[in-house]
Design an enzyme around this catalytic site. Structure first.
Site, PDB file in Angstrom:
ATOM      1  N   LYS A 501     -11.721   6.776   2.368  1.00 29.94           N
ATOM      2  CA  LYS A 501     -10.516   8.194   2.160  1.00 29.94           C
ATOM      3  C   LYS A 501      -9.330   7.442   2.319  1.00 29.94           C
ATOM      4  CE  LYS A 501     -10.320  10.550   6.239  1.00 29.94           C
ATOM      5  NZ  LYS A 501      -9.947  11.812   6.816  1.00 29.94           N
ATOM      6  N   TYR A 727      23.682  -0.270   2.435  1.00 27.48           N
ATOM      7  CA  TYR A 727      24.431   1.019   1.465  1.00 27.48           C
ATOM      8  C   TYR A 727      24.835   1.334   2.631  1.00 27.48           C
ATOM      9  CZ  TYR A 727      22.065   0.907  -2.470  1.00 27.48           C
ATOM     10  OH  TYR A 727      21.040   0.668  -4.526  1.00 27.48           O
TER      11      TYR A 727
END
EC number: 5.1.1.1
Length: 833
Positions: A501, A727
């Site tokens: 999965k 940033y």
């Protein structure tokens, strides 16, 4: 040439049945790798987990008529077969191949050690292929199974043999010595590989030296103290047999006096010059590598070349021409929805068969294409060689062949006669590249297999899909090792369900499922139906359980033969109606019980009504009953685990009794397999442990790392004191600093929580902290303390040397989240060692 009668004479077995005298050329140990049924001898190996006798009927139907067995068999099932009975099939395999080996009186080189065995073997082949017709171990075939398969390749035309041998526990090397029986030995080095099987390093070294107990020469490095001491002791005890047959030692060292005394090692421009004294004469070589491992491997090869009396100038020329050894088969995304398997460093029958086995595992495309160069140094005539290749391609279901080289082109009529195989031929790689049309390759699996002189890497670059330089490497051999490791903890009859999965925990979908299907895992599990549908479209035929079936996907589940988890009366009623409308009967389902996790599942109070509904219809057939443990990895929760196990036993027993037929029961996950063996029941669910991550301390050291996330340096910047990075200008240089911008960001799955130095990556083997805030596509590393970093250098995000568990701790999460969070834009590269 062998037949059943001659092999039985060698093995001193019992010829239970003889119906013919067909010649036997090939040994078959794996029923999935059948190429030449008429001339194969099937030897079923018996292990604690698997008894290969069960595949005899299938192989007989496919044309195999020679069998070696260690069990009673019903001869009536094999009326046209030759069947030999022995006490132990593995021991018989060793005895047979040892007898085969002793028919040859050519030099045989045996190589052992902790690391470098395959590289030394392949480099010796590169160095000596012009002088001898050489037979050698395919890839790294050095185990109790691999060595016999290697030595069985010896043919009358061979003039030199090179075999490697590896062991994992005491007693194994004695078997391999009888099979290889080397005249010349090379002991590469001493490391930590397989240490867990031995009391200490000294015991491991002494066990490996057994390979050379009847050799004439042993080459080794004196710079490993334990190895040096053990070799001296070995030489004193078994090395001086008599004057004519004594063992000669050829040592080399960079630290002390030795037969080959290395004086200097100078690295420059990706080359290394090594100066040494041999028999008091100065010698030197240059190799196109600068790493320590390559230098050591090259000196071992150099020592042998000097011993063989090769001209120093010839040695220098050939050493400088050494090439990288591809230790793996790589599976990558190709152009136009193709899958690309790259094995472009050699071409011989043995490695071709191995590569075709890997190709056959791939079920994602209906078309299989082989790009094959001339096969060099086979010792066979071109006609007989390519007739054998043609039979191999036919058996392996090749649909397209592109032959490159004058020899294979000259024999093209052999391939043009094959059924359902389209073929094209080119005299050279240049000719193929000149005519290359990418549109001719669409939705197919392409194997590139070429001798290194053909430079097939140029073809690979044209067929490979161009992608982001950040890649996730997945080691399929490591997955196979981990699966077998967990299987070794199981009781013989316990089945295994593998969790694929969430894109196989970030590792890929059909690529992992193909391997698990090939390994014979009993069940696959996906989270949602669309994952299962994709696997079916990719050729996965084994049973697949869907853990979160949604009503909107019930139709797809029925069409693709997926098996839903049923966890509530509401879901049961909805699915029953869908099955009724489809006209199907006894459709397989899996019943989920809630024993304390309180997520999904029927509770104890529901069992009576659940049983009533299930027994009132023939539309469904319960394949398994299962539950989830809340804390199988945590010793503090063992009391809860025992409580859950007891409740599950009671609930499942009541439901199974009402159903009136056998049902598979399963409750444990990866950690529980080892920690709670009493709860293994009929089946276990292997999840993240398969990918080399396990919360159980006891098993972690026995697992291999599967995933390596790596990227590259985009730019290096030198900052002055006070300059900022990223940033928000949150990182400021307190002194002159060096920053590396690397090609990975939070859009690739690197958590933004690792900003401001919490996260670290490896460059040149050293940790570099994240500088500033992680951006979407890039981040910066402080490499002030790491010299000589350049644009394009490799950066390890996590892997063997920097485990994903460490990364998850820094991020305040768990490995599951890191692995499953890796973006789909990150290129996956799969490889098999």
């Amino acid at each position: 040439m062998y037949n059943a009668e001659s092999i039985n004479k060698i093995l001193k077995g019992e010829l239970l049945q003889q119906t013919g005298s067909s010649s036997i050329e090939h040994i078959l140990l794996d029923s999935r790798k059948l190429n030449f049924p008429e001339s194969s001898l099937f030897i079923p190996i018996v292990s604690p987990r698997r008894n290969a006798h069960q595949y005899m009927e299938e192989l007989y139907r496919k044309g195999v008529s020679n069998f070696l067995v260690s069990e009673d068999v019903n001869l009536a099932l094999y009326p046209k077969a030759n069947i030999i009975h022995v006490k132990d099939t593995l021991q018989a395999l060793h005895t047979l191949v040892a007898a085969h080996r002793h028919q040859f009186h050519i030099p045989v080189i045996g190589i052992t050690g902790s690391n470098g065995k395959t590289t030394v073997k392949e480099w010796l082949y590169q160095l000596l292929e012009k002088d001898y017709n050489i037979v050698r171990s395919p890839k790294s075939y050095n185990s109790q199974i691999g060595v016999p398969l290697s030595v069985w390749q010896m043919k009358p035309e061979n003039e030199l043999a090179i075999f490697e041998a590896g062991i994992s526990q005491p007693g194994e090397m004695m078997n391999l010595e009888k099979i290889i029986h080397p005249n010349i030995g090379i002991f590469t080095n001493v490391g930590e590989a397989h240490d867990e099987g031995f009391l200490n390093v000294r015991q491991k070294v002494n066990e490996k030296l057994v390979l050379f107990m009847k050799s004439e020469l042993l080459i080794y490095c004196k710079d490993y103290p334990v190895l040096n001491e053990c070799v001296s002791s070995f030489h004193n005890t078994v090395g001086k047999r008599d004057k004519e047959n004594s063992l000669q030692l050829l040592s080399w060292s960079r630290k002390m006096e030795a037969d080959l005394r290395v004086i200097s090692v100078d690295r420059n421009d990706n080359h290394t010059r090594i100066d040494a004294l041999y028999k008091s004469e100065p010698h030197y070589i240059r190799i196109p590598f600068i790493d320590e491992g390559s230098i050591e491997n090259a000196i071992h090869c150099w020592a042998l070349m000097l011993y063989l009396g090769k001209d120093p100038e010839v040695i220098r020329q050939r050493m400088e021409g050494l090439t990288n050894i591809a230790m793996r088969l790589e599976l990558k995304q190709g152009i136009n929805n193709c899958s690309l398997i790259n094995d472009s460093y050699n071409s011989d029958l043995g490695s071709l068969s191995i590569a075709l086995d890997f190709l056959q595992q791939q079920q994602q495309h209906p078309t299989r294409t082989l790009i094959l160069s001339d096969i060099l140094q086979s010792g066979k005539s071109d006609a007989s060689l390519y007739e054998e290749v043609a039979r191999l391609l036919q058996k392996r279901g090749i649909n397209k062949l592109i032959g490159i080289g004058k020899n294979i082109t000259h024999q093209k009529k052999i391939f043009q006669l094959l059924d359902n195989v389209k073929s094209q031929f080119f005299n050279s790689t240049e000719e193929f590249i000149r005519d290359f049309n990418p549109q001719e390759f669409q939705s197919e699996t392409i194997l590139i297999k070429g001798a290194r002189v053909f430079e097939f890497e140029r073809i690979g670059k044209r067929l490979e899909q161009k992608a982001h330089q950040t890649i996730l490497e997945i080691n399929l051999s490591a997955i196979q090792h981990n699966v077998k490791q967990f299987q070794s903890y199981l009781k013989p009859d316990t089945k295994m369900m593998a969790m694929v999965k969430a894109f196989s925990y970030g590792s890929g979908s059909f690529e992992i499922a193909n391997l698990l299907q090939f390994l014979g895992v009993d069940y696959l599990t996906v989270a949602y139906a669309d994952e299962g549908v994709d696997l079916r479209r990719s050729g996965i035929t084994m049973p697949i359980m869907v853990m979160n079936p949604e009503p909107s996907t019930f139709d797809a589940i029925l069409q693709c033969d997926l098996e839903p988890e049923i966890y509530s009366m509401h879901v049961l009623q909805q699915f029953l109606e869908e099955v009724r409308l489809s006209g199907k009967k006894e459709f397989p389902v899996h019943i989920k019980l809630d024993t304390g996790m309180h997520r999904l599942g029927f509770e104890e109070k529901d069992i009576a009504s659940l049983a009533e509904m299930l027994t009132a219809t023939d539309l469904l057939k319960v394949k398994s009953i299962f539950s989830h443990l809340a804390g199988s990895e945590d010793p503090k929760l063992d009391a809860l685990t025992r409580k859950q196990g007891k409740l599950f036993g009671e609930m499942s027993h009541e439901l199974q009794k009402a159903l009136g037929y056998g049902v598979i029961r399963h409750i444990v996950n990866s950690a529980g397999i080892y920690r709670h063996p009493d709860l293994q029941l009929d089946m276990v669910r292997l999840g993240i442990g398969m990918y080399g991550v396990n919360s159980s301390r006891e098993t972690q050291g026995q697992l291999r790392n599967v995933s390596t996330l790596k990227t590259t340096v985009a730019q290096v910047k030198h900052l002055k004191t006070g300059e900022t990075v990223g940033y928000g200008a949150t990182w400021k240089a307190k002194a002159p600093a060096t920053i590396a911008t690397v090609r990975i960001g939070y859009a690739d799955g690197y958590p933004r929580a690792l900003s401001h130095g919490k996260g670290k990556m490896l460059i040149h083997g050293k940790l570099a902290p994240v500088a500033g805030i992680i951006a979407m596509d890039m981040l910066m590393l402080d490499i002030t303390a790491i010299p000589n970093v350049e644009e394009g250098d490799e950066v390890i995000v996590f892997g063997e040397a920097l485990p994903v568990e460490e990364l998850s701790k820094w991020a305040g999460t768990i490995p599951y989240e890191i692995l499953t969070g890796i973006s789909q834009r990150v290129k996956r590269v799969y490889f098999q060692e």
